[in-house]
Write a protein that holds these residues in place. Structure first.
Motif, mmCIF file in Angstrom:
data_model
loop_
_atom_site.group_PDB
_atom_site.id
_atom_site.type_symbol
_atom_site.label_atom_id
_atom_site.label_comp_id
_atom_site.label_asym_id
_atom_site.label_seq_id
_atom_site.Cartn_x
_atom_site.Cartn_y
_atom_site.Cartn_z
ATOM 1 N N HIS A 1 12.636 -47.562 -92.612
ATOM 2 C CA HIS A 1 13.855 -48.368 -94.125
ATOM 3 C C HIS A 1 14.655 -49.160 -93.681
ATOM 4 C CE1 HIS A 1 12.686 -44.165 -95.576
ATOM 5 N NE2 HIS A 1 12.776 -43.529 -94.442
ATOM 6 N N LYS B 1 13.590 -52.169 -94.413
ATOM 7 C CA LYS B 1 13.513 -53.282 -95.881
ATOM 8 C C LYS B 1 14.645 -52.759 -96.501
ATOM 9 C CE LYS B 1 8.716 -53.014 -95.535
ATOM 10 N NZ LYS B 1 7.596 -53.364 -95.338
ATOM 11 N N ASP B 2 15.212 -51.124 -97.125
ATOM 12 C CA ASP B 2 15.743 -50.736 -97.659
ATOM 13 C C ASP B 2 17.196 -51.662 -98.103
ATOM 14 O OD1 ASP B 2 13.912 -48.927 -98.681
ATOM 15 O OD2 ASP B 2 14.491 -46.904 -97.400
ATOM 16 N N PRO C 1 15.586 -56.330 -98.259
ATOM 17 C CA PRO C 1 14.468 -56.052 -99.002
ATOM 18 C C PRO C 1 13.972 -57.387 -98.842
ATOM 19 C CG PRO C 1 16.155 -56.244 -100.498
ATOM 20 C CD PRO C 1 16.314 -55.918 -99.346
ATOM 21 N N LEU D 1 21.923 -51.127 -102.199
ATOM 22 C CA LEU D 1 20.955 -50.518 -101.831
ATOM 23 C C LEU D 1 21.576 -50.065 -100.538
ATOM 24 C CD1 LEU D 1 18.343 -53.376 -101.903
ATOM 25 C CD2 LEU D 1 18.487 -51.104 -102.771
ATOM 26 N N ALA E 1 22.430 -45.798 -99.506
ATOM 27 C CA ALA E 1 21.687 -45.334 -98.502
ATOM 28 C C ALA E 1 23.124 -44.638 -97.334
ATOM 29 C CB ALA E 1 21.682 -46.542 -97.296
#
Length: 327
Positions: A76, A78-79, A82, A110, A114
């Motif tokens: 995750h 890349k969450d 990105p 982002l 999260a």
């Protein structure tokens, strides 16, 4: 706070973006060997930037094991970071319309999303063990040390502490907390927060009249990427070449190495453990969250665990968990 402890065990975790997978891998190994979670093995935990996030996640209510956090970095990352789409080069893309770079590299929405999912509305006073998270407040121009047991910070939301700790300039926008200030990443003053943690514990012990306690400091780095340069290569560099070259690695790496030197002078050899790998140039970026890159970082940590760090890890685990059997 430490009355029932003969030995105070401090854990400190450096900043370093996606390279946080390195200390997380070490922590997962420690948990595996000792059969306990991190909050059970340490009495005080400190972190900067990604190290601050690790501190919060492994010390909050009902914390996940470090191995689960490693999976988050791998799958995750890349969450949060990105991949950027390739853009046609132009001065406008590089410098924006006013001659300056146009905005931070990543949108904060982002990471905000999260954090809301991971820590919801938990507050800082819900930490299991006392901890310290670094940041910098720009309106009053001063370093900030968020301590979970201080009245001033106890009711801060964990997600605000996390964002304040990780608002790295150029990567994410600063965090504005109403009536509290504007905060950026604590890495600008304490990439390696181990000395901050050590001093804070000394202060608490002095306040409680417990100065004679033994202190062990375990300091986890996110990789040293400083490359050597000779005079003939750099004597005529422009400011831009310095920025594109070693300025940031020298700045952050020098900060971390200075703290390492200081603590080696203060503490006996068996009371200070530093785990910091040398990284090749290709693993230097703090925001390369491609799974291949994160796995390469993890493999580097695992290789160090089996080789250079083997003896120190065995000694450390025997101190953290006396029932630990050398393997």
């Amino acid at each position: 706070m430490f009355e029932d402890r003969d030995v105070i065990r401090i854990l400190s975790i450096d900043g370093g973006g996606i390279r946080g997978i390195i200390p997380v891998t070490v922590l997962a190994e420690i948990e595996k060997r000792c059969g306990k979670q991190i909050y059970e093995l340490f009495d005080f935990i400190a972190g900067t930037s990604t190290g601050g996030l690790i501190t919060l996640f492994l010390n909050k209510n009902n914390p996940a094991p470090a191995e689960a956090l490693a999976e988050m970095y791998i799958h995750h990352g890349k969450d949060i970071f990105p991949p950027k789409k390739a853009e046609k080069f132009s001065l406008k893309n590089l410098f924006g319309t006013k001659g300056y770079p146009s905005g931070p590299k990543y949108k904060s929405g982002l990471i905000n999303l999260a954090l809301r999912y991971l820590v919801k509305n938990d507050t800082y006073d819900e930490m299991i063990k006392p901890c310290l998270i670094t940041s910098y407040e720009t309106e009053n121009n001063k370093p900030v040390f968020f301590t979970s047991y201080t009245d001033r910070y106890k009711k801060y939301l964990l997600r605000d502490i996390a964002r304040a700790a990780s608002a790295a300039p150029t990567y994410f926008e600063p965090l504005k907390i109403k009536h509290k200030g504007t905060f950026i990443d604590g890495g600008i003053h304490s990439t390696n927060p181990a000395m901050c943690a050590y001093i804070e514990v000394l202060k608490l012990l002095r306040r409680e009249g417990l100065e004679n306690k033994k202190i062990i400091v375990v300091s986890l780095g996110t990789g040293d990427c400083k490359l050597p340069y000779e005079y003939h290569e750099m004597h005529s560099w422009s400011p831009l070449q310095w920025i594109q070259g070693p300025l940031m690695p020298y700045f952050f790496g020098g900060n971390a190495s200075t703290v390492e030197y200081q603590l080696k002078q203060f503490l006996p050899e068996d009371c200070y453990y530093r785990f910091q790998p040398k990284l090749p140039k290709e693993l230097e970026p703090m925001d390369n969250a491609e799974e291949e890159n994160v796995l390469a970082l993890q493999h580097k940590a695992m290789d160090m665990i089996d080789t250079d760090w083997k003896e120190d890890l065995e000694k450390l685990c025997s101190l953290l968990a006396p029932e630990y059997i050398l393997r």
